[in-house]
Design a protein around this motif. Structure first.
Motif, PDB file in Angstrom:
ATOM      1  N   GLY A 179     -10.946 -54.442  90.735  1.00  0.00           N
ATOM      2  CA  GLY A 179     -10.422 -54.265  92.087  1.00  0.00           C
ATOM      3  C   GLY A 179     -11.440 -53.663  93.032  1.00  0.00           C
ATOM      4  O   GLY A 179     -11.311 -53.764  94.244  1.00  0.00           O
ATOM      5  N   ILE A 180     -12.464 -53.010  92.472  1.00  0.00           N
ATOM      6  CA  ILE A 180     -13.537 -52.404  93.262  1.00  0.00           C
ATOM      7  C   ILE A 180     -14.858 -52.984  92.758  1.00  0.00           C
ATOM      8  O   ILE A 180     -15.228 -52.769  91.605  1.00  0.00           O
ATOM      9  CB  ILE A 180     -13.542 -50.871  93.120  1.00  0.00           C
ATOM     10  N   LEU A 181     -15.547 -53.718  93.608  1.00  0.00           N
ATOM     11  CA  LEU A 181     -16.806 -54.352  93.217  1.00  0.00           C
ATOM     12  C   LEU A 181     -17.955 -53.364  93.394  1.00  0.00           C
ATOM     13  O   LEU A 181     -18.167 -52.838  94.487  1.00  0.00           O
ATOM     14  CB  LEU A 181     -17.044 -55.608  94.056  1.00  0.00           C
ATOM     15  N   THR A 182     -18.676 -53.096  92.318  1.00  0.00           N
ATOM     16  CA  THR A 182     -19.832 -52.198  92.390  1.00  0.00           C
ATOM     17  C   THR A 182     -21.147 -52.955  92.513  1.00  0.00           C
ATOM     18  O   THR A 182     -22.153 -52.371  92.895  1.00  0.00           O
ATOM     19  CB  THR A 182     -19.880 -51.287  91.151  1.00  0.00           C
ATOM     20  N   GLY A 183     -21.153 -54.227  92.200  1.00  0.00           N
ATOM     21  CA  GLY A 183     -22.363 -55.026  92.335  1.00  0.00           C
ATOM     22  C   GLY A 183     -22.196 -56.382  91.676  1.00  0.00           C
ATOM     23  O   GLY A 183     -21.230 -56.629  90.953  1.00  0.00           O
ATOM     24  N   PHE A 184     -23.128 -57.274  91.970  1.00  0.00           N
ATOM     25  CA  PHE A 184     -23.110 -58.596  91.337  1.00  0.00           C
ATOM     26  C   PHE A 184     -24.539 -59.057  91.175  1.00  0.00           C
ATOM     27  O   PHE A 184     -25.469 -58.569  91.839  1.00  0.00           O
ATOM     28  CB  PHE A 184     -22.303 -59.600  92.172  1.00  0.00           C
ATOM     29  N   GLU A 229     -29.606 -59.670  93.091  1.00  0.00           N
ATOM     30  CA  GLU A 229     -28.603 -58.624  92.931  1.00  0.00           C
ATOM     31  C   GLU A 229     -28.162 -58.165  94.300  1.00  0.00           C
ATOM     32  O   GLU A 229     -28.947 -58.169  95.250  1.00  0.00           O
ATOM     33  CB  GLU A 229     -29.164 -57.449  92.129  1.00  0.00           C
ATOM     34  N   GLY A 230     -26.904 -57.761  94.392  1.00  0.00           N
ATOM     35  CA  GLY A 230     -26.408 -57.315  95.687  1.00  0.00           C
ATOM     36  C   GLY A 230     -25.071 -56.621  95.579  1.00  0.00           C
ATOM     37  O   GLY A 230     -24.527 -56.433  94.490  1.00  0.00           O
ATOM     38  N   GLN A 231     -24.562 -56.253  96.737  1.00  0.00           N
ATOM     39  CA  GLN A 231     -23.279 -55.565  96.838  1.00  0.00           C
ATOM     40  C   GLN A 231     -22.235 -56.531  97.392  1.00  0.00           C
ATOM     41  O   GLN A 231     -22.479 -57.717  97.568  1.00  0.00           O
ATOM     42  CB  GLN A 231     -23.416 -54.332  97.735  1.00  0.00           C
ATOM     43  N   ARG A 232     -21.078 -55.977  97.699  1.00  0.00           N
ATOM     44  CA  ARG A 232     -19.960 -56.816  98.134  1.00  0.00           C
ATOM     45  C   ARG A 232     -20.272 -57.576  99.416  1.00  0.00           C
ATOM     46  O   ARG A 232     -19.899 -58.747  99.546  1.00  0.00           O
ATOM     47  CB  ARG A 232     -18.725 -55.937  98.323  1.00  0.00           C
ATOM     48  N   ASP A 233     -20.956 -56.933 100.385  1.00  0.00           N
ATOM     49  CA  ASP A 233     -21.231 -57.625 101.643  1.00  0.00           C
ATOM     50  C   ASP A 233     -22.184 -58.809 101.445  1.00  0.00           C
ATOM     51  O   ASP A 233     -22.088 -59.821 102.137  1.00  0.00           O
ATOM     52  CB  ASP A 233     -21.776 -56.653 102.689  1.00  0.00           C
ATOM     53  N   HIS A 234     -23.101 -58.697 100.458  1.00  0.00           N
ATOM     54  CA  HIS A 234     -23.981 -59.828 100.154  1.00  0.00           C
ATOM     55  C   HIS A 234     -23.198 -60.978  99.518  1.00  0.00           C
ATOM     56  O   HIS A 234     -23.436 -62.153  99.826  1.00  0.00           O
ATOM     57  CB  HIS A 234     -25.111 -59.388  99.219  1.00  0.00           C
ATOM     58  N   LEU A 235     -22.250 -60.642  98.631  1.00  0.00           N
ATOM     59  CA  LEU A 235     -21.420 -61.685  98.025  1.00  0.00           C
ATOM     60  C   LEU A 235     -20.560 -62.357  99.083  1.00  0.00           C
ATOM     61  O   LEU A 235     -20.394 -63.581  99.084  1.00  0.00           O
ATOM     62  CB  LEU A 235     -20.553 -61.081  96.914  1.00  0.00           C
ATOM     63  N   GLN A 236     -20.017 -61.563 100.000  1.00  0.00           N
ATOM     64  CA  GLN A 236     -19.206 -62.133 101.078  1.00  0.00           C
ATOM     65  C   GLN A 236     -20.035 -63.071 101.942  1.00  0.00           C
ATOM     66  O   GLN A 236     -19.581 -64.155 102.329  1.00  0.00           O
ATOM     67  CB  GLN A 236     -18.620 -61.008 101.933  1.00  0.00           C
TER      68      GLN A 236
END
Length: 198
Positions: free
Chosen positions: A32-37, A48-55
């Motif tokens: 439910g809480i994304l820490t990274g991808f 590698e990135g955070q939620r805003d990069h995935l969005q």
């Protein structure tokens, strides 16, 4: 307790890491809480990135793929967003812009198979019930009128108006060939009166 969701295709691997959001009543096995991808494309640098990069990745890749399916290769992404994708020389170029100053953007060429694998990984992420991260999925947008006009051949575009004009001309010619009805005669008939002899 950190959770991981992995989506793999032949040339693409997408891995999400996060935590369950127990305050929202989610299961302990749901991210439910994304820490990274991380995103690994075959033979290319792992990203590698955070939620805003995935969005940002979702906002450009999925509309771009929909445009390709419709036969319109339209670049996606503006100057102020971290991810841009565009057609280049029969392939596709994914450009990633860093938020760090004086860092040149990273450009990754993708062929059709690699782009397809990336889209499949994103589709699997969207359909995964174990991921409840509040991401905004781009809604399908209709093609513009100019793009629809470009897809139709010229013969099909002018066929309807020309058919209408021809039908009007034929109807006019046929109407002119019909005989006009004669008006009824309005002269009174002559009445004979007997002559009187004297």
């Amino acid at each position: 307790m950190k959770l991981t969701s992995r989506y793999e295709q032949t040339s693409c691997r997408l891995v999400l890491e996060g935590l369950p959001d127990l305050s929202a009543g989610q299961s302990s096995q749901t991210i439910g809480i994304l820490t990274g991808f991380s995103l690994a494309l075959a033979g290319k640098t792992e990203l590698e990135g955070q939620r805003d990069h995935l969005q940002a990745l979702l906002n450009v890749v999925l509309p771009y793929a929909r445009g390709l399916i419709s036969g319109v290769a339209r670049p996606q992404g503006a100057q102020d967003v971290p991810v841009v994708i565009r057609p280049v020389d029969g392939q596709h170029e994914l450009e990633l812009r860093s938020s760090q100053p004086n860092t040149p953007p990273l450009r990754l060429p993708l062929d059709d198979a690699e782009l397809s694998d990336l889209v499949r990984c994103l589709d699997r992420l969207q359909l995964d019930p174990q991921v409840a991260v509040p991401l905004e999925w781009p809604a399908p947008q209709p093609l513009r009128r100019s793009e629809l006009r470009h897809r139709l051949p010229l013969a099909r575009r002018v066929a309807a108006p020309l058919t209408g004009i021809a039908a009007l001309l034929v109807a006019g010619v046929l109407a002119s060939l019909l005989p006009t009805p004669k008006p009824p005669s309005s002269a009174p008939a002559a009445v004979s009166t007997p002559s009187r002899g004297g």
